[in-house]
Design a protein around this motif. Structure first.
Motif, PDB file in Angstrom:
ATOM      1  N   LEU A   1       0.946  -0.990   0.087  1.00  0.00           N
ATOM      2  CA  LEU A   1       0.001  -0.033   0.030  1.00  0.00           C
ATOM      3  C   LEU A   1       0.893   1.279   0.065  1.00  0.00           C
ATOM      4  O   LEU A   1       0.734   2.319  -0.621  1.00  0.00           O
ATOM      5  N   LEU A   2       1.922   1.272   0.805  1.00  0.00           N
ATOM      6  CA  LEU A   2       2.786   2.558   0.779  1.00  0.00           C
ATOM      7  C   LEU A   2       3.758   2.516  -0.527  1.00  0.00           C
ATOM      8  O   LEU A   2       3.421   3.780  -0.993  1.00  0.00           O
ATOM      9  N   MET A   3       3.898   1.636  -1.301  1.00  0.00           N
ATOM     10  CA  MET A   3       4.216   1.699  -2.726  1.00  0.00           C
ATOM     11  C   MET A   3       3.427   2.179  -3.462  1.00  0.00           C
ATOM     12  O   MET A   3       3.892   3.204  -4.185  1.00  0.00           O
ATOM     13  N   MET A   4       2.170   1.790  -3.336  1.00  0.00           N
ATOM     14  CA  MET A   4       1.079   2.194  -4.323  1.00  0.00           C
ATOM     15  C   MET A   4       0.799   3.564  -4.184  1.00  0.00           C
ATOM     16  O   MET A   4       0.601   4.558  -4.896  1.00  0.00           O
ATOM     17  N   LYS A   5       0.749   4.302  -2.680  1.00  0.00           N
ATOM     18  CA  LYS A   5       0.311   5.474  -2.370  1.00  0.00           C
ATOM     19  C   LYS A   5       1.722   6.590  -2.770  1.00  0.00           C
ATOM     20  O   LYS A   5       1.263   7.335  -3.362  1.00  0.00           O
ATOM     21  N   ASN A   6       2.671   5.944  -2.661  1.00  0.00           N
ATOM     22  CA  ASN A   6       3.773   6.720  -3.007  1.00  0.00           C
ATOM     23  C   ASN A   6       3.901   6.931  -4.478  1.00  0.00           C
ATOM     24  O   ASN A   6       4.220   7.964  -5.066  1.00  0.00           O
ATOM     25  N   SER A   7       3.642   5.819  -5.041  1.00  0.00           N
ATOM     26  CA  SER A   7       3.810   5.935  -6.633  1.00  0.00           C
ATOM     27  C   SER A   7       2.375   6.588  -7.340  1.00  0.00           C
ATOM     28  O   SER A   7       2.639   7.747  -8.331  1.00  0.00           O
ATOM     29  N   LYS A   8       1.239   6.781  -6.832  1.00  0.00           N
ATOM     30  CA  LYS A   8       0.170   7.583  -6.968  1.00  0.00           C
ATOM     31  C   LYS A   8       0.729   8.905  -6.930  1.00  0.00           C
ATOM     32  O   LYS A   8       0.474  10.006  -7.565  1.00  0.00           O
ATOM     33  N   ALA A   9       1.211   9.197  -5.452  1.00  0.00           N
ATOM     34  CA  ALA A   9       1.576  10.787  -5.350  1.00  0.00           C
ATOM     35  C   ALA A   9       2.697  11.258  -6.543  1.00  0.00           C
ATOM     36  O   ALA A   9       2.509  12.307  -6.888  1.00  0.00           O
ATOM     37  N   ILE A  10       3.668  10.228  -6.689  1.00  0.00           N
ATOM     38  CA  ILE A  10       4.527  10.750  -7.830  1.00  0.00           C
ATOM     39  C   ILE A  10       3.931  10.898  -9.261  1.00  0.00           C
ATOM     40  O   ILE A  10       4.266  11.912 -10.023  1.00  0.00           O
ATOM     41  N   ALA A  11       2.987  10.084  -9.416  1.00  0.00           N
ATOM     42  CA  ALA A  11       2.086  10.526 -10.800  1.00  0.00           C
ATOM     43  C   ALA A  11       1.415  12.015 -10.893  1.00  0.00           C
ATOM     44  O   ALA A  11       1.464  12.533 -11.748  1.00  0.00           O
ATOM     45  N   GLY A  12       1.170  12.408  -9.660  1.00  0.00           N
ATOM     46  CA  GLY A  12       0.528  13.603  -9.328  1.00  0.00           C
ATOM     47  C   GLY A  12      -0.894  13.689  -9.724  1.00  0.00           C
ATOM     48  O   GLY A  12      -1.550  12.621  -9.911  1.00  0.00           O
ATOM     49  N   PRO A  13      -1.899  14.709  -9.404  1.00  0.00           N
ATOM     50  CA  PRO A  13      -3.087  14.849  -9.375  1.00  0.00           C
ATOM     51  C   PRO A  13      -3.821  14.487 -10.763  1.00  0.00           C
ATOM     52  O   PRO A  13      -4.907  13.894 -10.583  1.00  0.00           O
ATOM     53  N   ASP A  14      -3.199  14.846 -11.797  1.00  0.00           N
ATOM     54  CA  ASP A  14      -3.705  14.273 -13.157  1.00  0.00           C
ATOM     55  C   ASP A  14      -3.043  13.144 -13.729  1.00  0.00           C
ATOM     56  O   ASP A  14      -3.149  12.778 -14.943  1.00  0.00           O
ATOM     57  N   GLY A  15      -2.123  12.537 -12.853  1.00  0.00           N
ATOM     58  CA  GLY A  15      -1.462  11.570 -13.592  1.00  0.00           C
ATOM     59  C   GLY A  15      -1.975  10.085 -13.441  1.00  0.00           C
ATOM     60  O   GLY A  15      -3.145   9.915 -12.530  1.00  0.00           O
ATOM     61  N   ARG A  16      -1.440   8.842 -13.861  1.00  0.00           N
ATOM     62  CA  ARG A  16      -2.278   7.644 -13.724  1.00  0.00           C
ATOM     63  C   ARG A  16      -1.279   6.609 -13.069  1.00  0.00           C
ATOM     64  O   ARG A  16      -0.043   6.837 -13.477  1.00  0.00           O
ATOM     65  N   LEU A  17      -1.655   5.843 -12.398  1.00  0.00           N
ATOM     66  CA  LEU A  17      -0.730   4.540 -11.703  1.00  0.00           C
ATOM     67  C   LEU A  17      -1.453   3.327 -12.455  1.00  0.00           C
ATOM     68  O   LEU A  17      -2.447   3.197 -12.325  1.00  0.00           O
ATOM     69  N   ILE A  18      -0.567   2.930 -13.273  1.00  0.00           N
ATOM     70  CA  ILE A  18      -0.607   1.532 -13.654  1.00  0.00           C
ATOM     71  C   ILE A  18       0.134   0.410 -13.029  1.00  0.00           C
ATOM     72  O   ILE A  18       1.295   0.503 -12.668  1.00  0.00           O
ATOM     73  N   VAL A  19      -0.649  -0.544 -12.496  1.00  0.00           N
ATOM     74  CA  VAL A  19       0.038  -1.519 -11.695  1.00  0.00           C
ATOM     75  C   VAL A  19       0.036  -2.785 -12.543  1.00  0.00           C
ATOM     76  O   VAL A  19      -0.887  -3.399 -12.860  1.00  0.00           O
ATOM     77  N   GLY A  20       1.331  -3.467 -12.656  1.00  0.00           N
ATOM     78  CA  GLY A  20       1.416  -4.842 -13.197  1.00  0.00           C
ATOM     79  C   GLY A  20       1.354  -5.766 -12.196  1.00  0.00           C
ATOM     80  O   GLY A  20       1.937  -5.619 -11.273  1.00  0.00           O
ATOM     81  N   ILE A  21       0.484  -7.004 -12.409  1.00  0.00           N
ATOM     82  CA  ILE A  21       0.512  -8.184 -11.540  1.00  0.00           C
ATOM     83  C   ILE A  21       1.272  -9.412 -12.266  1.00  0.00           C
ATOM     84  O   ILE A  21       0.739  -9.574 -13.226  1.00  0.00           O
ATOM     85  N   VAL A  22       2.378  -9.753 -11.530  1.00  0.00           N
ATOM     86  CA  VAL A  22       3.196 -11.022 -12.166  1.00  0.00           C
ATOM     87  C   VAL A  22       2.403 -12.171 -12.228  1.00  0.00           C
ATOM     88  O   VAL A  22       1.819 -12.874 -11.121  1.00  0.00           O
ATOM     89  N   SER A  23       2.460 -12.790 -13.417  1.00  0.00           N
ATOM     90  CA  SER A  23       1.641 -14.198 -13.673  1.00  0.00           C
ATOM     91  C   SER A  23       2.254 -15.205 -12.805  1.00  0.00           C
ATOM     92  O   SER A  23       3.300 -15.450 -12.171  1.00  0.00           O
ATOM     93  N   ASP A  24       1.282 -16.091 -12.569  1.00  0.00           N
ATOM     94  CA  ASP A  24       1.550 -17.289 -11.696  1.00  0.00           C
ATOM     95  C   ASP A  24       2.802 -17.832 -12.367  1.00  0.00           C
ATOM     96  O   ASP A  24       3.696 -18.409 -11.593  1.00  0.00           O
ATOM     97  N   GLU A  25       2.987 -18.053 -13.555  1.00  0.00           N
ATOM     98  CA  GLU A  25       3.977 -18.933 -14.438  1.00  0.00           C
ATOM     99  C   GLU A  25       5.346 -17.997 -13.911  1.00  0.00           C
ATOM    100  O   GLU A  25       6.437 -18.573 -13.881  1.00  0.00           O
ATOM    101  N   ALA A  26       5.229 -16.708 -14.028  1.00  0.00           N
ATOM    102  CA  ALA A  26       6.595 -16.117 -13.859  1.00  0.00           C
ATOM    103  C   ALA A  26       6.783 -16.134 -12.420  1.00  0.00           C
ATOM    104  O   ALA A  26       8.274 -16.080 -12.251  1.00  0.00           O
ATOM    105  N   VAL A  27       6.082 -16.021 -11.511  1.00  0.00           N
ATOM    106  CA  VAL A  27       6.329 -16.323  -9.975  1.00  0.00           C
ATOM    107  C   VAL A  27       7.141 -17.774  -9.743  1.00  0.00           C
ATOM    108  O   VAL A  27       7.917 -17.897  -9.242  1.00  0.00           O
ATOM    109  N   LEU A  28       6.361 -18.681 -10.481  1.00  0.00           N
ATOM    110  CA  LEU A  28       6.626 -19.967 -10.159  1.00  0.00           C
ATOM    111  C   LEU A  28       8.152 -20.194 -10.849  1.00  0.00           C
ATOM    112  O   LEU A  28       9.149 -20.827 -10.154  1.00  0.00           O
ATOM    113  N   LYS A  29       8.472 -19.478 -11.921  1.00  0.00           N
ATOM    114  CA  LYS A  29       9.782 -19.614 -12.395  1.00  0.00           C
ATOM    115  C   LYS A  29      10.866 -18.933 -11.781  1.00  0.00           C
ATOM    116  O   LYS A  29      11.886 -19.561 -11.476  1.00  0.00           O
ATOM    117  N   LYS A  30      10.433 -17.909 -11.200  1.00  0.00           N
ATOM    118  CA  LYS A  30      11.414 -17.008 -10.119  1.00  0.00           C
ATOM    119  C   LYS A  30      11.537 -17.558  -8.832  1.00  0.00           C
ATOM    120  O   LYS A  30      12.692 -17.483  -8.285  1.00  0.00           O
TER     121      LYS A  30
END
Length: 138
Positions: free
Chosen positions: A18-47
């Protein structure tokens, strides 16, 4: 308008996420956008050698419900570079918990795209692995 890209496994949502997302949104600014990527199951399994507890679709739904997030996308690799090339954000958020080589590769890519990388602190007391180990020891 700043477009910020941040990415997560998001297996167990905790304050560090939540802190990472909150800070990321603050960096985007009031008119900015935060896009969040969610790592796939397969990529997590591989890593990590094991699947997340929550399914990919559950993790996507959780991310979509967080108020700081404007858009959630699937991320098929553990690294964000494929999505970054496709989405061309102005800022890529990284965590100091990631490999320095990965962070530097992100810096090179973002420089090519005319953007930048911001490295956020890793909240060591807020970790899915730590929470899982506490649960399993009880």
């Amino acid at each position: 308008m700043n477009i910020v890209y941040s990415y997560f496994v998001l297996d167990l949502v905790h304050r560090g996420h939540l802190l990472m997302m909150k800070n990321s949104k603050a960096i985007a600014g009031p008119d900015g956008r935060l896009i969040v990527g969610i790592v796939s199951d397969e990529a997590v399994l591989k890593k990590k050698g094991k699947l997340p507890i929550l399914t990919f679709s559950e993790r996507i739904e959780l991310a979509e419900s967080i108020k700081y997030v404007d858009l959630v996308v699937g991320q098929q690799s553990y690294t964000p570079f494929e999505n970054v090339k496709t989405l061309s954000p102005s800022i890529l958020m990284e965590s100091e918990s990631h490999d320095i080589e990965q962070i530097n590769e992100g810096r090179r890519l973002m420089k090519e795209l005319g953007g930048s990388v911001i490295v956020m602190p890793y909240f060591r007391d807020q970790s899915s692995t730590l929470i899982k180990s506490k649960i399993s020891s009880e």
